[in-house]
Write a protein that holds these residues in place. Structure first.
Motif, mmCIF file in Angstrom:
data_model
loop_
_atom_site.group_PDB
_atom_site.id
_atom_site.type_symbol
_atom_site.label_atom_id
_atom_site.label_comp_id
_atom_site.label_asym_id
_atom_site.label_seq_id
_atom_site.Cartn_x
_atom_site.Cartn_y
_atom_site.Cartn_z
ATOM 1 N N ASP A 164 -1.602 -1.347 4.715
ATOM 2 C CA ASP A 164 -1.636 -0.045 5.388
ATOM 3 C C ASP A 164 -0.985 -0.064 6.772
ATOM 4 O O ASP A 164 -1.256 0.811 7.597
ATOM 5 C CB ASP A 164 -3.069 0.494 5.494
ATOM 6 N N TYR A 200 8.204 1.103 4.097
ATOM 7 C CA TYR A 200 7.083 0.898 3.182
ATOM 8 C C TYR A 200 5.898 0.375 3.998
ATOM 9 O O TYR A 200 6.010 0.177 5.216
ATOM 10 C CB TYR A 200 7.441 -0.051 2.044
ATOM 11 N N ARG A 201 4.760 0.165 3.330
ATOM 12 C CA ARG A 201 3.566 -0.306 4.050
ATOM 13 C C ARG A 201 2.947 -1.512 3.340
ATOM 14 O O ARG A 201 2.916 -1.570 2.109
ATOM 15 C CB ARG A 201 2.509 0.807 4.157
ATOM 16 N N THR A 260 0.811 -1.225 0.000
ATOM 17 C CA THR A 260 0.000 0.000 0.000
ATOM 18 C C THR A 260 0.846 1.279 0.000
ATOM 19 O O THR A 260 0.310 2.367 -0.179
ATOM 20 C CB THR A 260 -0.932 0.016 1.225
ATOM 21 N N LYS A 261 2.162 1.128 0.189
ATOM 22 C CA LYS A 261 3.056 2.289 0.092
ATOM 23 C C LYS A 261 4.460 1.787 -0.184
ATOM 24 O O LYS A 261 4.891 0.778 0.381
ATOM 25 C CB LYS A 261 3.037 3.110 1.386
ATOM 26 N N LEU A 320 1.908 -0.348 -6.401
ATOM 27 C CA LEU A 320 0.917 -0.366 -5.326
ATOM 28 C C LEU A 320 -0.213 -1.320 -5.699
ATOM 29 O O LEU A 320 -0.639 -1.384 -6.851
ATOM 30 C CB LEU A 320 0.365 1.038 -5.095
#
Length: 344
Positions: free
Chosen positions: A93, A89-90, A73-74, A189
């Motif tokens: 989330d 990073y994600r 998600t990131k 993503l």
């Protein structure tokens, strides 16, 4: 009487004609002077031979990073530095945070009493972030997930803005052996986190090249070399590693050597990201030797070489290192400052 006058007149005409012919004849050219002898001087100095190699400036070998389960998600950006305790990073989330250590998290730390080097890594990083974890045993394998460590985990989770569970799963922390930077971002993503996400490289710019082992020659660890930047600026550096690697099965070129060179002062190349460069390597050198131009050597019919004195005499010499248009010489009577003849 008349015959006498006529004879005298003819004689005068002949004399005048001879004089005119002599005056009309061009003067003989003067003999050309012998050509000047060109000389040079034997000098004491240093000689070096160098080799130039094509190489690449960059950040060294890249390490790929894969996640575990979940959805990306990131993602980080190229050039981003890894920082202790900071999100990189994600996934789903949830932040994936950087820790430093020698052992990656290979299990969920969810039960007080667990022992191991992964627990030691968590304790060390929590302590470095300012949380109290108690005394960590010198033997990392005996580090224990105590209630105090669990409490420190909860406080760290609170500061991070995630649920304060006191449990740490492997996918929530990326353990690195040293600070690194993000190289190429490969994922998008929304893709599965288990795929290759991005790669990490060292933070220090260095020069790398690969040569056949037979061509590696004098390239040894700690050897001083010179990096020539794209703008032709020379930067002092040293060979930091020479590693032999097996040649690919479809390559008949034989084993290769991976060579890594690091600038003495990293600031000398900090304005460059990646760039082709040249390496100048000294392959041979002599210091404090007698030197003449190659043109001062005279080849002897019986073999070997001599130098010629301005008087015309010859002195036999032994030659040493040849470097471009100069040569090292030695021999009886050959001294610093000796004047010798050189070719025109």
């Amino acid at each position: 009487m008349r015959r006498t006058v006529i004879a005298a007149t003819v004689l005068v005409v002949v004399v005048i004609a001879v004089v005119l012919v002599v005056r009309a004849r061009p003067s003989e050219p003067a003999a050309a002077p012998p050509p000047a002898v060109k000389t040079t001087t034997v000098r004491k100095g240093d000689l070096t031979n160098t080799r130039t190699l094509q190489a690449q400036l960059g950040f060294g070998a890249a390490r790929p990073v894969k996640g575990t389960t979940g959805t990306v998600t990131k993602l980080p950006v190229t050039g981003q530095a890894t920082e202790l305790g900071k999100e990189l990073y994600r996934v789903d989330d949830q932040p994936v945070v950087v820790f430093f250590g020698a052992t990656p998290l290979f299990r969920a730390l969810d039960t007080p009493g667990l022992k191991g080097s992964d627990v030691a890594v968590v304790m060390d990083n929590l302590a470095a972030l300012g949380h109290s974890v108690g005394t960590r045993p010198k033997d990392a394998t005996k580090a224990e997930l105590t209630p105090r460590v669990v409490e420190a985990l909860k406080k760290w989770q609170k500061a991070l803005g995630v649920d304060q569970t006191g449990v740490l799963a492997p996918g929530r922390v990326l353990v690195l052996d040293r600070p690194m930077r993000v190289g190429t971002v490969k994922a998008q993503l929304g893709e599965p986190a288990a795929e290759e996400l991005f790669d990490l490289t060292p933070t220090t710019r260095l020069v790398s090249l690969q040569l056949a082992v037979s061509e590696a020659g004098v390239l040894k660890t700690d050897l001083p070399v010179t990096i020539v930047r794209p703008d032709n600026r020379a930067v002092p550096a040293k060979v930091t590693s020479v590693t032999q690697v097996a040649a690919p099965a479809d390559n008949g070129g034989g084993p290769k050597a991976d060579v890594v060179v690091t600038p003495d002062n990293p600031a000398d190349v900090e304005d460059l990201d990646t760039a082709p460069v040249r390496l100048t390597v000294t392959t041979e050198s002599r210091t404090g030797v007698l030197i003449v131009p190659l043109a001062a050597l005279v080849a002897l019919k019986e073999g070997g070489y001599a130098i010629q004195l301005p008087s015309g005499g010859l002195k036999a010499v032994q030659t040493g290192l040849y470097s471009q248009d100069k040569v090292e010489i030695s021999g009886d009577g050959v001294t610093d400052g000796l004047e010798v003849v050189t070719a025109q």
